[in-house]
Design an enzyme around this catalytic site. Structure first.
Site, PDB file in Angstrom:
ATOM      1  N   VAL A 130      25.941 -57.283 -94.871  1.00  0.00           N
ATOM      2  CA  VAL A 130      25.717 -55.888 -94.492  1.00  0.00           C
ATOM      3  C   VAL A 130      25.083 -55.794 -93.108  1.00  0.00           C
ATOM      4  O   VAL A 130      25.439 -54.928 -92.313  1.00  0.00           O
ATOM      5  CB  VAL A 130      24.871 -55.150 -95.554  1.00  0.00           C
ATOM      6  N   CYS A 131      24.183 -56.703 -92.813  1.00  0.00           N
ATOM      7  CA  CYS A 131      23.550 -56.702 -91.482  1.00  0.00           C
ATOM      8  C   CYS A 131      24.590 -56.945 -90.396  1.00  0.00           C
ATOM      9  O   CYS A 131      24.627 -56.246 -89.383  1.00  0.00           O
ATOM     10  CB  CYS A 131      22.462 -57.762 -91.415  1.00  0.00           C
ATOM     11  N   ALA A 132      25.440 -57.925 -90.611  1.00  0.00           N
ATOM     12  CA  ALA A 132      26.499 -58.232 -89.649  1.00  0.00           C
ATOM     13  C   ALA A 132      27.442 -57.042 -89.493  1.00  0.00           C
ATOM     14  O   ALA A 132      27.851 -56.700 -88.372  1.00  0.00           O
ATOM     15  CB  ALA A 132      27.270 -59.473 -90.091  1.00  0.00           C
ATOM     16  N   SER A 171      26.709 -53.890 -89.857  1.00  0.00           N
ATOM     17  CA  SER A 171      26.055 -52.821 -89.090  1.00  0.00           C
ATOM     18  C   SER A 171      26.094 -53.121 -87.596  1.00  0.00           C
ATOM     19  O   SER A 171      26.299 -52.216 -86.785  1.00  0.00           O
ATOM     20  CB  SER A 171      24.617 -52.590 -89.570  1.00  0.00           C
TER      21      SER A 171
END
Length: 167
Positions: A59-61, A63
């Site tokens: 999810v971080c990647a 975003s």
């Protein structure tokens, strides 16, 4: 302190995000070239602070990729992607993904950014990392929008964050 979840499990943060209408606190973060960046370095630009636990999670990647795409169309706006990852990992991620429209910054040295912004996770598996949130500020550093994502495994509301720049 904010109460959020990771995988449905409750965790807490060290405080609350800067409120809409207030000035964002100054910061010292480390860029991928190991230089120190402060709020002053981005003076005169709108800012989108995309804050997350680690670029090495799905999810971080996502975003970072999404804000990279969106920011290519924004005028006078810098997207700062902030985590406690080492600058080397941030740089490798952007190089591998071909991302050029975001500025990767790290809070790895002291965690002072996370403390000042009230977003360090203080319990749970990611204790000590930054929680997933977005802060949008105008060219004068006034907060236009903030979002503490309630479930860390979910993406932020990109549309609402970017619309705050034009309302």
């Amino acid at each position: 302190m904010a109460k959020i979840t990771i995988g449905g499990n409750p965790i807490e943060t060290s405080g609350n995000l800067p409120e809409t209408g207030t000035q964002i606190p100054n910061f010292e973060l480390i860029a991928t070239d190991l230089s120190t960046k402060t709020l002053e370095d981005f003076k005169g630009s709108n800012l989108v602070l995309n804050i997350f636990p680690s670029v090495n999670t799905g999810v971080c990647a996502t975003s970072v990729r999404q804000f990279n795409t969106e920011s290519s169309e924004l005028e006078n706006t810098k997207v700062l992607c902030i985590s406690r990852d080492l600058p080397f990992a941030q740089d490798q991620f952007c190089a591998a993904e071909g991302l050029e429209n975001v500025v990767m910054l790290s809070d790895f040295k002291s965690g002072a950014f996370g403390k000042a912004y009230g977003l360090i996770m203080t319990t749970g598996l990611f204790d000590g990392l930054l929680s997933r949130c977005v802060i949008v500020a105008d060219t004068n550093g006034k907060v236009l929008y903030n979002e503490q994502v309630p479930e860390t495994g979910e993406e932020p509301n990109y549309k609402a964050a970017l619309e705050a720049l034009y309302s």
